[in-house]
Design a protein around this motif. Structure first.
Motif, mmCIF file in Angstrom:
data_model
loop_
_atom_site.group_PDB
_atom_site.id
_atom_site.type_symbol
_atom_site.label_atom_id
_atom_site.label_comp_id
_atom_site.label_asym_id
_atom_site.label_seq_id
_atom_site.Cartn_x
_atom_site.Cartn_y
_atom_site.Cartn_z
ATOM 1 N N ALA A 6 9.638 5.275 0.659
ATOM 2 C CA ALA A 6 8.466 5.269 0.594
ATOM 3 C C ALA A 6 7.954 4.040 1.772
ATOM 4 O O ALA A 6 6.979 4.179 2.344
ATOM 5 N N LEU A 7 8.891 3.163 2.236
ATOM 6 C CA LEU A 7 8.387 2.383 3.217
ATOM 7 C C LEU A 7 8.629 2.497 4.712
ATOM 8 O O LEU A 7 8.055 2.192 5.479
ATOM 9 N N ALA A 8 9.767 3.435 4.842
ATOM 10 C CA ALA A 8 10.361 3.565 6.189
ATOM 11 C C ALA A 8 10.483 5.188 6.526
ATOM 12 O O ALA A 8 10.701 6.032 6.007
ATOM 13 N N GLN A 9 10.199 5.204 7.973
ATOM 14 C CA GLN A 9 10.465 6.647 8.414
ATOM 15 C C GLN A 9 11.755 6.757 8.771
ATOM 16 O O GLN A 9 12.324 7.624 8.647
ATOM 17 N N LYS A 10 12.491 5.435 9.255
ATOM 18 C CA LYS A 10 13.770 5.344 9.519
ATOM 19 C C LYS A 10 14.602 4.375 8.957
ATOM 20 O O LYS A 10 13.958 3.275 8.821
ATOM 21 N N VAL A 11 15.726 4.493 7.786
ATOM 22 C CA VAL A 11 16.352 3.563 7.357
ATOM 23 C C VAL A 11 17.808 3.641 7.860
ATOM 24 O O VAL A 11 18.309 4.704 7.740
ATOM 25 N N TYR A 12 18.209 2.723 8.525
ATOM 26 C CA TYR A 12 19.675 2.698 9.073
ATOM 27 C C TYR A 12 20.576 1.756 8.190
ATOM 28 O O TYR A 12 20.257 0.667 7.800
ATOM 29 N N ARG A 13 21.720 2.571 7.677
ATOM 30 C CA ARG A 13 22.534 1.855 6.897
ATOM 31 C C ARG A 13 23.562 1.365 7.694
ATOM 32 O O ARG A 13 24.391 2.247 8.193
ATOM 33 N N LEU A 14 23.664 0.240 7.832
ATOM 34 C CA LEU A 14 24.457 -0.508 8.914
ATOM 35 C C LEU A 14 25.724 -1.101 8.411
ATOM 36 O O LEU A 14 26.692 -1.319 9.335
ATOM 37 N N GLY A 15 25.952 -1.221 7.153
ATOM 38 C CA GLY A 15 27.327 -1.595 6.805
ATOM 39 C C GLY A 15 27.026 -2.100 5.258
ATOM 40 O O GLY A 15 26.059 -2.182 4.593
ATOM 41 N N ASP A 16 28.344 -2.460 4.745
ATOM 42 C CA ASP A 16 28.328 -2.710 3.298
ATOM 43 C C ASP A 16 28.090 -4.048 3.147
ATOM 44 O O ASP A 16 28.242 -4.593 1.779
ATOM 45 N N LYS A 17 27.978 -5.054 4.288
ATOM 46 C CA LYS A 17 27.798 -6.513 3.785
ATOM 47 C C LYS A 17 26.573 -6.996 4.700
ATOM 48 O O LYS A 17 26.363 -6.601 5.690
ATOM 49 N N PRO A 18 25.972 -7.895 3.733
ATOM 50 C CA PRO A 18 24.702 -8.361 4.385
ATOM 51 C C PRO A 18 25.170 -9.296 5.686
ATOM 52 O O PRO A 18 26.135 -9.822 5.520
ATOM 53 N N GLY A 19 24.120 -9.156 6.601
ATOM 54 C CA GLY A 19 24.394 -9.979 8.018
ATOM 55 C C GLY A 19 24.402 -9.000 8.793
ATOM 56 O O GLY A 19 24.003 -9.467 9.853
ATOM 57 N N GLU A 22 0.744 -1.154 0.074
ATOM 58 C CA GLU A 22 0.022 -0.050 -0.045
ATOM 59 C C GLU A 22 0.850 1.173 -0.190
ATOM 60 O O GLU A 22 0.554 2.248 -0.889
ATOM 61 N N SER A 23 2.022 1.326 0.726
ATOM 62 C CA SER A 23 2.645 2.539 0.914
ATOM 63 C C SER A 23 3.370 2.558 -0.453
ATOM 64 O O SER A 23 3.629 3.873 -0.934
ATOM 65 N N LEU A 24 3.835 1.730 -1.184
ATOM 66 C CA LEU A 24 4.553 1.898 -2.269
ATOM 67 C C LEU A 24 3.552 2.292 -3.605
ATOM 68 O O LEU A 24 3.920 3.172 -4.270
ATOM 69 N N LEU A 25 2.407 1.873 -3.735
ATOM 70 C CA LEU A 25 1.256 2.411 -4.161
ATOM 71 C C LEU A 25 1.276 3.548 -4.291
ATOM 72 O O LEU A 25 1.110 4.543 -5.130
ATOM 73 N N GLU A 30 5.866 3.895 7.711
ATOM 74 C CA GLU A 30 6.654 4.619 8.897
ATOM 75 C C GLU A 30 7.633 3.583 9.529
ATOM 76 O O GLU A 30 7.787 3.567 10.771
ATOM 77 N N LEU A 31 7.927 2.410 8.682
ATOM 78 C CA LEU A 31 8.634 1.310 9.306
ATOM 79 C C LEU A 31 10.113 1.739 9.823
ATOM 80 O O LEU A 31 10.640 2.980 9.201
ATOM 81 N N THR A 32 10.696 1.128 10.471
ATOM 82 C CA THR A 32 12.166 1.253 10.847
ATOM 83 C C THR A 32 12.926 0.005 10.118
ATOM 84 O O THR A 32 12.531 -1.116 10.097
ATOM 85 N N ILE A 33 13.791 0.507 9.087
ATOM 86 C CA ILE A 33 14.202 -0.640 8.448
ATOM 87 C C ILE A 33 15.969 -0.717 8.718
ATOM 88 O O ILE A 33 16.716 0.362 8.957
ATOM 89 N N MET A 34 16.586 -1.817 9.278
ATOM 90 C CA MET A 34 17.624 -2.069 9.487
ATOM 91 C C MET A 34 18.626 -2.953 8.421
ATOM 92 O O MET A 34 18.408 -4.282 8.500
ATOM 93 N N ALA A 35 19.367 -2.037 7.778
ATOM 94 C CA ALA A 35 19.711 -2.488 6.334
ATOM 95 C C ALA A 35 21.107 -2.752 6.258
ATOM 96 O O ALA A 35 22.104 -1.821 6.777
#
Length: 307
Positions: free
Chosen positions: A161-174, A26-29, A140-145
């Protein structure tokens, strides 16, 4: 940021249209993306159609032509299935497209799945979420990416579009998965503690509505107490987040702690209460059902169950 590139709406696929996934769709639409989605349940797909999205029956179908695929399934096994299984999304994802994995899983699983996606020239963003269904629908999600900078760059408009806060936590998945598990440790313990407290209040003969009012205005409050205890007061255990979620997540915490030779006794005690609730037949009920286990053990009386 708009969901359009050169006048044409960017296609985004959402896999998993449960309470969280549908809210995210819905948020993306609303942000102007062309949203397709798939789910095993017919009603979920029809709900998406009614909202203005395009339903599909398989991950392979829904990912065809999508620049970004957002996976909102439960765990690593389901993520692996929708990406690499029969009729998996990887079969139709184009080189350079982005797979955003929002499931809660161990860091090792996130790293493993990312490596497999990289072999197919698909960018993998380890991006677990927090906030609940209402915040998902409100964008308004929090995304820990965590993931490659290119993955962040290509999915920036979607994340916004999905989040109120997007945290860029590093360059490697995990890394994103690791931070989410810390969140889940606290969430699971807080719910179990809230259930222990409300059942004890009942055992002491206190008015539970008054206790709720006092605690939510006092230092002992927590987000989980404030959010979950109304379910207990109303006798309504329809699953917004089920007991089995924390059986899984606190189980992952125990595995991670054991591998690090790290003691996690409070999380372990909380896990036992979720296991007890699951064993008593409440696994698919709301996680506030832990209060019912405390009531059964102690003879406390909670508000009657709603039908």
């Amino acid at each position: 940021m708009s969901g359009r590139v050169q006048g044409e709406p960017t296609k985004v696929a959402v896999i998993g249209l449960g309470s969280m996934g549908f809210g995210m769709a819905e948020s993306l639409l609303r942000a102007g993306f062309a949203v397709s989605g798939c789910d095993v349940a017919d009603p979920a797909r029809e709900r998406l159609r009614s909202a203005g999205g395009t339903p599909a029956t398989t991950p392979r179908e829904v990912a065809d032509g999508a620049s970004i695929v957002v996976s909102v399934v439960v765990n690593a096994a389901q993520t692996e299935q929708v990406l690499f299984g029969k009729a998996g999304a990887i079969e139709t994802m184009q080189p350079g497209s982005v797979f955003i994995s929002s499931a809660t899983m161990s860091p090792a699983d996130a790293e493993r799945l990312a490596a497999r996606a990289e072999e197919k020239d698909v960018l993998f963003l380890d991006a677990p979420i927090s906030g609940g269904a209402k915040r998902a629908a409100a964008g308004e999600l929090t995304i820990m990416a965590s993931g490659e900078p290119e993955a962040f760059e290509r999915s920036e408009a979607v994340l916004t579009a999905l989040a109120q806060k997007v945290y860029r936590l590093g360059d490697k998945p995990g890394v994103g998965a690791s931070v989410k598990m810390i969140n889940q440790l606290l969430a699971g313990v807080h719910i179990a503690a809230a259930c222990e407290a409300i059942a004890l209040a009942s055992k002491l003969g206190l008015d539970l509505s008054t206790v709720y009012e006092v605690i939510t205005a006092s230092a002992g409050n927590s987000w989980m107490f404030e959010n979950r205890m109304p379910h207990v007061l109303e006798g309504d255990y329809r699953p917004l987040s089920s007991v089995e979620i924390f059986v899984k997540d606190l189980g992952i915490i125990q595995d991670m702690a054991r591998s690090e030779r790290y003691p996690a006794p409070i999380a372990a005690a909380a896990l036992q209460m979720y296991l007890a609730a699951s064993g008593a037949g409440m696994g698919k009920d709301d996680d506030s059902s832990v209060a019912r286990i405390y009531a059964q053990l102690s003879g406390a009386t909670l508000p009657e169950l709603k039908n």
